[in-house]
Design a protein around this motif. Structure first.
Motif, PDB file in Angstrom:
ATOM      1  N   ARG A 120       0.824  -1.188   0.000  1.00  0.00           N
ATOM      2  CA  ARG A 120       0.000   0.000   0.000  1.00  0.00           C
ATOM      3  C   ARG A 120       0.868   1.251   0.000  1.00  0.00           C
ATOM      4  NH1 ARG A 120      -4.955  -0.056   1.114  1.00  0.00           N
ATOM      5  NH2 ARG A 120      -6.086  -2.007   1.170  1.00  0.00           N
ATOM      6  N   ARG A 121       2.050   1.180  -0.594  1.00  0.00           N
ATOM      7  CA  ARG A 121       2.858   2.393  -0.715  1.00  0.00           C
ATOM      8  C   ARG A 121       3.273   2.606  -2.145  1.00  0.00           C
ATOM      9  NH1 ARG A 121       7.990   3.475   2.903  1.00  0.00           N
ATOM     10  NH2 ARG A 121       8.746   4.772   1.189  1.00  0.00           N
ATOM     11  N   HIS A 122       3.058   3.805  -2.644  1.00  0.00           N
ATOM     12  CA  HIS A 122       3.360   4.111  -4.041  1.00  0.00           C
ATOM     13  C   HIS A 122       4.417   5.187  -4.168  1.00  0.00           C
ATOM     14  CE1 HIS A 122      -0.262   1.834  -4.957  1.00  0.00           C
ATOM     15  NE2 HIS A 122      -0.836   2.505  -3.995  1.00  0.00           N
ATOM     16  N   ASP A 123       4.762   5.847  -3.036  1.00  0.00           N
ATOM     17  CA  ASP A 123       5.665   6.992  -3.083  1.00  0.00           C
ATOM     18  C   ASP A 123       5.186   8.003  -4.116  1.00  0.00           C
ATOM     19  OD1 ASP A 123       7.344   6.035  -1.068  1.00  0.00           O
ATOM     20  OD2 ASP A 123       8.393   4.736  -2.479  1.00  0.00           O
ATOM     21  N   ALA A 124       3.887   8.210  -4.106  1.00  0.00           N
ATOM     22  CA  ALA A 124       3.272   9.173  -5.012  1.00  0.00           C
ATOM     23  C   ALA A 124       2.128   9.860  -4.272  1.00  0.00           C
ATOM     24  CB  ALA A 124       2.738   8.480  -6.262  1.00  0.00           C
ATOM     25  N   VAL A 125       1.996  11.151  -4.501  1.00  0.00           N
ATOM     26  CA  VAL A 125       0.965  11.938  -3.832  1.00  0.00           C
ATOM     27  C   VAL A 125       0.189  12.719  -4.888  1.00  0.00           C
ATOM     28  CG1 VAL A 125       0.590  13.933  -2.321  1.00  0.00           C
ATOM     29  CG2 VAL A 125       2.209  12.139  -1.648  1.00  0.00           C
ATOM     30  N   VAL A 159      -8.843   7.931   1.369  1.00  0.00           N
ATOM     31  CA  VAL A 159      -7.478   8.367   1.046  1.00  0.00           C
ATOM     32  C   VAL A 159      -7.029   9.417   2.057  1.00  0.00           C
ATOM     33  CG1 VAL A 159      -6.013   9.329  -0.773  1.00  0.00           C
ATOM     34  CG2 VAL A 159      -8.084   8.068  -1.375  1.00  0.00           C
ATOM     35  N   PRO A 160      -5.849   9.228   2.673  1.00  0.00           N
ATOM     36  CA  PRO A 160      -5.347  10.267   3.579  1.00  0.00           C
ATOM     37  C   PRO A 160      -5.242  11.594   2.831  1.00  0.00           C
ATOM     38  CG  PRO A 160      -3.997   8.285   3.735  1.00  0.00           C
ATOM     39  CD  PRO A 160      -4.935   8.088   2.577  1.00  0.00           C
ATOM     40  N   THR A 161      -5.739  12.644   3.440  1.00  0.00           N
ATOM     41  CA  THR A 161      -5.846  13.926   2.733  1.00  0.00           C
ATOM     42  C   THR A 161      -5.475  15.091   3.628  1.00  0.00           C
ATOM     43  OG1 THR A 161      -7.646  13.038   1.373  1.00  0.00           O
ATOM     44  CG2 THR A 161      -7.449  15.432   1.467  1.00  0.00           C
ATOM     45  N   GLY A 189       1.869  11.945   8.195  1.00  0.00           N
ATOM     46  CA  GLY A 189       0.716  11.184   8.666  1.00  0.00           C
ATOM     47  C   GLY A 189       0.576   9.803   8.048  1.00  0.00           C
ATOM     48  N   LEU A 190       1.370   9.492   7.017  1.00  0.00           N
ATOM     49  CA  LEU A 190       1.278   8.171   6.387  1.00  0.00           C
ATOM     50  C   LEU A 190       1.957   7.120   7.258  1.00  0.00           C
ATOM     51  CD1 LEU A 190       2.077   9.130   2.670  1.00  0.00           C
ATOM     52  CD2 LEU A 190      -0.157   8.681   3.700  1.00  0.00           C
ATOM     53  N   PRO A 191       1.613   5.844   7.066  1.00  0.00           N
ATOM     54  CA  PRO A 191       2.255   4.796   7.872  1.00  0.00           C
ATOM     55  C   PRO A 191       3.782   4.909   7.768  1.00  0.00           C
ATOM     56  CG  PRO A 191       0.455   3.875   6.588  1.00  0.00           C
ATOM     57  CD  PRO A 191       0.618   5.300   6.142  1.00  0.00           C
ATOM     58  N   ASP A 248       8.793   8.622  11.069  1.00  0.00           N
ATOM     59  CA  ASP A 248      10.242   8.400  11.083  1.00  0.00           C
ATOM     60  C   ASP A 248      10.929   9.107   9.922  1.00  0.00           C
ATOM     61  OD1 ASP A 248       9.658   6.721  13.192  1.00  0.00           O
ATOM     62  OD2 ASP A 248       9.463   4.960  11.869  1.00  0.00           O
ATOM     63  N   ARG A 249      10.176   9.407   8.882  1.00  0.00           N
ATOM     64  CA  ARG A 249      10.813   9.971   7.681  1.00  0.00           C
ATOM     65  C   ARG A 249      10.684  11.487   7.600  1.00  0.00           C
ATOM     66  NH1 ARG A 249       7.856   5.894   5.228  1.00  0.00           N
ATOM     67  NH2 ARG A 249       6.551   7.457   4.208  1.00  0.00           N
ATOM     68  N   VAL A 250       9.571  12.021   8.099  1.00  0.00           N
ATOM     69  CA  VAL A 250       9.297  13.444   7.916  1.00  0.00           C
ATOM     70  C   VAL A 250       9.045  14.095   9.271  1.00  0.00           C
ATOM     71  CG1 VAL A 250       7.830  15.145   6.768  1.00  0.00           C
ATOM     72  CG2 VAL A 250       8.219  12.902   5.708  1.00  0.00           C
ATOM     73  N   ALA A 251       9.945  14.989   9.650  1.00  0.00           N
ATOM     74  CA  ALA A 251       9.799  15.671  10.928  1.00  0.00           C
ATOM     75  C   ALA A 251       8.921  16.903  10.757  1.00  0.00           C
ATOM     76  CB  ALA A 251      11.168  16.069  11.458  1.00  0.00           C
ATOM     77  N   LEU A 252       8.179  17.234  11.801  1.00  0.00           N
ATOM     78  CA  LEU A 252       7.416  18.478  11.818  1.00  0.00           C
ATOM     79  C   LEU A 252       8.021  19.377  12.890  1.00  0.00           C
ATOM     80  CD1 LEU A 252       3.717  17.202  11.679  1.00  0.00           C
ATOM     81  CD2 LEU A 252       5.112  18.077   9.800  1.00  0.00           C
TER      82      LEU A 252
END
Lengths: 357, 357
Positions: free
Chosen positions: A63-68, A149-151, A325-327, A331-335
């Protein structure tokens, strides 16, 4: 069995390793939860058969496409005519590229195509969606919600009394302080000694336009005669709309001495009509815009005083919030510590003083 | 077996109907080749179990997404700055929408991202791709070829001596008559009595720029002194590049009396520099552009004589050729009788005379 010869299947790997298809799938896709001796047997079978997982099939599992996806709820022609969208896309593109995600811009001819957009979003082609320029009564948010879809939304959505309003809890969006920015603009006009201060609104089926109108009204409530309804003319965020609204305003209120336009494009149209009518800016009529769309705002005659919002940063932040917010995203994107990971983020605005007010 | 209860699987349907998974898949996806009694048994099992085919899984089988990717081999910022792309996308968007196909615009920050674009194309998210603004040595065409995605190119691709040059057979593309258009422009300048006719080229790693330069040279070969290499200045299809090239040209050949610019944006830059230098257009220097980018060409000072190509129609035709070439496309999308369904389609150009030449 010719298929297994030409291209080994998951089933063949499972059979050779003596495990279930699910186990092979988990190992191949780097998932956890498979004990090491079993995982090793699967890896040996993969190597022995020369199994190559099908990309599309794999993304069904991971369930990961690395596309938004980016959805702008405006017709394609409008998207390319309004520099606001280009700036927002610039921020989104930079941020997605930095995280090796593909930006997938879904273009439409209009609202009739939104069901097709939702179908594409639901079809397992992207990990999430960034949606902006929503209009009231657009079925898109409901369709996207149903698609699961996460939005992240650009601009505060207004669910109104939609029966599915329950979904508004946890809605993630990025907006600027539309109301506060409008208040600052109108207060500045009051401080300049102006009293007949008009507002050319944006498209009032968008929350940004409603919030800016509210900010204008809050300040004008304390100005003697400021509640004059003739001073508010509805427009639509475009230069042509700004021209029309300014003509209407001059007919209704020839004594107007200041204009707060809902965005810079509207102000452009207003400046044009004021020039035609022989009025000097700012001497006769002061003008303030909203957005600070560079380089346009520096090149108007006179250069435009406006309320700055950081459009590119809004785009960047939308992308970061979505990826975060994605699974596994945490760990990948800091806020930044002060950014709430869900709910609304309101970015500040700044009044930029140039020559027009 | 909890999964079968919460969401019936293809396997469960196959087991109940007593057929293979492949047969269920064929029936569910409306394919042919299943005898009616068998198909009926599958339909009954589907109804009994309440089986709903997974969209993504189904598209793996049908290989149809009703979505077409558009790839512009330029950085995102350039795509939004050059109205050429907006016009081409307009044609593409209208045509895809008319056939209920989703336009999926894949944006990048630059060539480094092209491998990721190719990965997305190969990932089973679209039925085909429309690719334009290719530059020499861009790995994209090779990557797309390897991904096996049906593709129509905008502009004639130049495979050069790429080892995979064999693929150039059957390459489908739409272009305009760049060489013929250039010849018409330069001949017009000759007919006006001009002799020191310069050319500001486009980006020479694109075939459109090379073809326009060739057309210029063909006519100039017959003009006395026309082979003067100083009259050709390399540029890049942008207004800023046009300004630079025009300055270089005035330094080299102050006696220049005509300029053929490789596109309208280049001509815009040239007009600006000519005005600065005190030269009158067309009295001192005649100027011709290429594209006829309305409304810009009517609004220049003076209005621009140019070689018109129908950019929006090129986009439409690219989309039609792609849809026509997809499985079953011949029944859904008609082509004009004179349009070859594969190979190159060259659209005509027209010289549009305005005041600048």
């Amino acid at each position: 069995m010719t298929e297994a010869v030409s291209r080994p299947t998951l089933e063949a790997v499972a059979a050779l390793a003596g495990v279930s298809r699910a186990t092979v799938s988990r190992v191949v896709n780097g998932g956890d939860g498979v004990r090491e001796p079993l995982a090793e047997r699967v890896r040996q079978a993969v190597a022995e058969l020369g199994y190559v997982p099908n990309r599309a099939a794999r993304s069904l599992v991971t369930r990961r496409h690395d596309a938004v996806a980016v959805v702008i709820a405006e017709p394609e022609a409008r998207v390319f005519a309004d520099p606001f969208f280009a700036l927002q896309l610039r921020g989104i593109s930079k941020e997605l590229t930095a995280h090796d995600n593909q930006l997938v811009l879904l273009l439409t001819e209009g609202r009739d195509d939104h069901a097709r957009v939702a179908r594409y979003l639901a079809g397992g082609h992207v990990d999430g969606a960034l949606v902006f320029s929503l209009h009231l009564d657009d079925p898109l948010p409901g369709l996207i919600h149903d698609a699961g879809v996460p939005t992240v939304f650009g601009g505060r959505p207004d669910w109104g009394d939609d029966p599915r309003a329950g979904r508004s809890a946890g809605v993630v969006y990025v907006d600027c302080d539309n109301r506060g920015g409008a208040r600052a603009a109108v207060r500045h006009l009051v401080d300049l000694g102006r009293r007949r201060i008009a507002h050319l609104t944006g498209a009032l089926d968008q929350t940004s336009a409603v919030d800016r109108l509210d900010g204008y009204r809050e300040v004008m409530a304390d100005v003697p005669g400021g509640a004059d309804a003739r001073l508010v003319v509805e427009s639509d965020f475009t230069p042509a709309g700004g021209e029309r609204a300014m003509r209407t305003l001059l007919d209704r209120c020839p004594d107007v001495d200041a204009v707060f336009a809902a965005n810079d494009l509207t102000a452009l149209g207003a400046l044009r009509v004021l020039r035609e009518s022989g009025r000097r800016v700012p001497e006769d009529v002061a003008v303030i815009g909203f957005d600070d769309m560079l380089p346009v705002t520096e090149q108007t005659e006179p250069p435009l005083t406006t309320v700055r919002q950081d459009i590119e940063e809004m785009g960047r932040l939308m992308a970061r919030l979505l990826l975060h917010g994605l699974p596994g995203g945490r760990d990948r994107v800091a806020l930044r510590a002060d950014t709430p990971p869900d709910g609304g983020v309101i970015l500040p605005t700044t009044l930029i003083r140039r020559a027009s007010a």
